[in-house]
Design a protein around this motif. Structure first.
Motif, short mmCIF file in Angstrom:
data_model
loop_
_atom_site.label_atom_id
_atom_site.label_comp_id
_atom_site.label_asym_id
_atom_site.label_seq_id
_atom_site.Cartn_x
_atom_site.Cartn_y
_atom_site.Cartn_z
N ARG A 163 -72.99 -67.30 58.86
CA ARG A 163 -72.60 -67.42 57.41
C ARG A 163 -71.43 -68.24 57.62
O ARG A 163 -70.88 -69.57 56.98
CB ARG A 163 -71.75 -66.17 57.37
N TRP A 164 -70.96 -68.91 59.59
CA TRP A 164 -70.07 -69.76 59.48
C TRP A 164 -69.90 -71.13 58.22
O TRP A 164 -69.43 -71.70 58.44
CB TRP A 164 -69.59 -70.18 60.47
N PRO A 165 -71.03 -72.04 58.62
CA PRO A 165 -71.89 -72.89 58.31
C PRO A 165 -71.13 -72.94 56.54
O PRO A 165 -70.84 -74.40 55.78
CB PRO A 165 -73.43 -73.21 58.36
N CYS A 166 -71.54 -71.76 55.65
CA CYS A 166 -70.89 -71.71 54.41
C CYS A 166 -69.86 -72.38 54.25
O CYS A 166 -69.15 -72.69 53.62
CB CYS A 166 -72.03 -70.59 53.45
N PHE A 167 -69.19 -71.79 55.23
CA PHE A 167 -67.34 -71.37 55.00
C PHE A 167 -67.09 -72.65 55.72
O PHE A 167 -65.73 -73.11 55.48
CB PHE A 167 -67.09 -70.18 55.89
N VAL A 168 -67.39 -73.33 56.30
CA VAL A 168 -67.03 -74.93 57.04
C VAL A 168 -66.61 -75.83 55.35
O VAL A 168 -66.54 -76.63 55.05
CB VAL A 168 -68.14 -76.02 57.52
N ALA A 203 -59.11 -89.32 52.84
CA ALA A 203 -59.50 -88.36 54.04
C ALA A 203 -60.09 -87.28 53.57
O ALA A 203 -61.02 -87.03 53.87
CB ALA A 203 -58.28 -88.56 55.07
N GLY A 204 -58.88 -86.28 52.87
CA GLY A 204 -59.74 -85.27 52.04
C GLY A 204 -61.26 -85.26 51.52
O GLY A 204 -62.17 -85.00 51.87
N ILE A 205 -61.34 -86.48 50.98
CA ILE A 205 -62.21 -86.42 50.07
C ILE A 205 -63.94 -86.92 51.32
O ILE A 205 -64.44 -86.05 51.23
CB ILE A 205 -62.74 -87.84 49.36
N SER A 206 -63.75 -87.42 53.00
CA SER A 206 -64.23 -88.19 53.53
C SER A 206 -64.78 -86.95 54.02
O SER A 206 -65.75 -86.36 54.15
CB SER A 206 -63.55 -88.55 54.50
N LEU A 207 -63.56 -85.67 54.36
CA LEU A 207 -63.59 -84.44 54.94
C LEU A 207 -64.63 -83.74 54.06
O LEU A 207 -65.33 -82.96 54.26
CB LEU A 207 -62.45 -84.12 54.96
N MET A 208 -64.33 -83.70 53.12
CA MET A 208 -65.27 -82.73 52.23
C MET A 208 -66.77 -82.97 52.01
O MET A 208 -67.82 -82.08 51.94
CB MET A 208 -64.81 -82.80 50.08
N ILE A 209 -66.77 -84.58 51.79
CA ILE A 209 -68.32 -84.80 52.03
C ILE A 209 -68.95 -84.72 53.16
O ILE A 209 -69.77 -84.08 53.42
CB ILE A 209 -68.79 -86.19 51.73
N VAL A 210 -68.78 -84.14 54.33
CA VAL A 210 -69.09 -84.01 55.80
C VAL A 210 -69.06 -82.98 55.57
O VAL A 210 -70.65 -82.80 55.97
CB VAL A 210 -68.03 -84.73 56.86
N SER A 211 -68.02 -81.56 55.32
CA SER A 211 -68.53 -80.85 55.13
C SER A 211 -69.88 -80.19 54.20
O SER A 211 -69.82 -79.05 54.36
CB SER A 211 -66.84 -79.90 55.30
N SER A 212 -69.67 -80.73 53.38
CA SER A 212 -70.84 -80.21 52.21
C SER A 212 -71.71 -80.50 52.63
O SER A 212 -73.11 -79.95 52.34
CB SER A 212 -70.15 -80.98 50.95
N PHE A 213 -71.81 -81.33 54.11
CA PHE A 213 -73.32 -81.63 54.66
C PHE A 213 -73.86 -80.58 55.60
O PHE A 213 -75.37 -80.00 56.14
CB PHE A 213 -73.76 -82.66 55.65
N VAL A 214 -72.98 -79.62 56.34
CA VAL A 214 -72.92 -79.01 57.23
C VAL A 214 -74.13 -77.89 56.85
O VAL A 214 -74.75 -77.36 57.57
CB VAL A 214 -71.77 -78.11 58.15
N PRO A 215 -73.72 -76.60 55.79
CA PRO A 215 -74.49 -75.91 55.40
C PRO A 215 -76.07 -76.56 54.96
O PRO A 215 -76.87 -75.13 55.80
CB PRO A 215 -73.66 -74.85 54.48
N PRO A 216 -76.71 -76.67 53.94
CA PRO A 216 -78.06 -77.11 54.28
C PRO A 216 -78.66 -77.79 55.24
O PRO A 216 -79.11 -77.08 55.40
CB PRO A 216 -77.35 -78.70 53.01
#
Ligand code: ZN
Length: 360
Positions: A163-168, A203-216
């Motif tokens: 489940r960790w990708p979801c938490f990322v 930087a926070g916005i960039s981080l959110m965009i990158v992290s949102s790619f991880v689970p799918p």
């Protein structure tokens, strides 16, 4: 000569004006030092240049407030109050969803209300199961037991889907929202804080965009590790490039509003490539299409939000009327939270689908 003289006169007026401004700042500084600080809200034209960002918001600016007062102003009314609370509210929603998710994992007692209010995962369960899976027997159980099967991650004891990708993504979203809230709250403290916090916000916005790619990407390409690594590496590199670019102090200014918006949109829309690939790979799997539908709604939310951000509507139509409530940045924040929640829904759908078909 005449021109030179006129130029000299204009220079004198300018010098006198800037001297006046300097003196008023000095007085303000003295008051701060003496502990006599008055929480005064300034008009746009009284702001120092580095704080001038949106000329359509005319009043209610906090300017160079001491840190303690700037921090406590979260509970008072000024033109950043709703910018802070729109993202702080989003942070709280994600926090509650995370806590509920942990509770759901550890006990089945919370199944009744966990994600149900937002989007039901269990009603999607039958859609996510492969027709001739070994799980079909497991599914002939009650509603509650189905959820338990998914949440304990063990599917017929064969393989565990993490489940960790979801938490990322959840951590990335919460990080972005909290950075944004802090930036809107504290950037008014000083020039140094202004520069630091707006860059932290980007930087926070960039981080959110990158992290949102991880689970799918993780779940869709679970059985294709090479593609999974390729897509995750690409978006990470793009994110690092965005952060490094936005660290340039000049790019934090109002002039580069379009550039920043385009950079974030480009990062977000680069997701079209892995999404199309995933649809081709898993053609015929209903949950992939459900997840994609959520992602399309998310894209509409983000794009609409960015539209408000760059156009500065509605305040440009009636400057001064939306200083406290209803200006474009607040609307942009609401769309960002809506987009992030929709993406979370997409993430849960694809995660549950993968948990239902863990064998490659
Ligand atoms: Zn913001």
């Amino acid at each position: 000569m005449e021109e030179v003289r006129m130029g000299g006169g204009a220079n004198n007026i300018f010098r006198r004006k800037s001297k006046k401004v300097k003196n008023s700042w000095k007085k303000e500084e003295m008051k701060k030092k003496e502990g006599l600080f008055v929480k005064r809200l300034l008009k746009y034209e009284a702001l120092p240049d580095y704080m001038k960002d949106n000329e359509f918001i005319l009043d209610h600016y906090r300017c160079e407030w001491p840190l303690k007062h700037a921090f406590l102003s979260v509970f008072s009314l000024h033109n950043e109050t709703l910018n802070v609370w729109t993202h702080l509210g989003g942070f709280m929603v994600f926090f509650i969803l995370t806590v509920l998710s942990f509770m759901e994992t550890t006990t089945s007692e919370f199944q009744g209300f966990s994600f149900g209010f937002f989007f039901s995962r269990s009603h999607l369960a039958p859609l996510m199961m492969p027709n001739n899976s070994a799980l079909s027997q497991d599914l002939k159980v009650t509603h509650g037991q189905q959820v338990l099967i998914f949440d304990t991650k063990r599917v017929s004891g064969k393989e565990e889907i993490p489940r960790w990708p979801c938490f990322v993504f959840v951590v990335g979203a919460m990080g972005c929202l909290v950075c944004s809230s802090l930036s809107h709250l504290l950037a008014c403290h000083s020039r140094r804080f202004n520069l630091f916090f707006w860059r932290l916000d980007y930087a926070g916005i960039s981080l959110m965009i990158v992290s949102s790619f991880v689970p799918p990407i993780y779940y869709a390409f679970y059985c294709h590790p090479n593609f999974r690594s390729l897509y995750l590496t690409s978006i990470t590199v793009l994110g690092i490039f965005a952060i490094i670019t936005l660290l340039a102090p000049g790019l934090s200014t109002a002039r580069f509003r379009y550039f920043r918006a385009s950079l974030f949109l480009a990062m977000g829309f680069s997701g079209v490539i892995p999404a199309t690939h995933a649809v081709v790979l898993h053609w015929g799997h209903k949950p992939i299409f459900i997840s994609l539908a959520y992602e399309l709604v998310m894209a509409v939310f983000y794009a609409t939000g960015v539209g408000f951000y760059v156009s500065r509507i509605p305040e440009r139509w009636k400057p001064g009327a939306f200083d406290i409530a209803g200006h474009s940045h607040q609307i942009f924040h609401v769309f960002v939270v809506a987009g992030a929640l929709t993406h979370y829904a997409a993430t849960l759908v694809i995660m549950d689908w993968r948990m239902g078909s863990p064998m490659c």
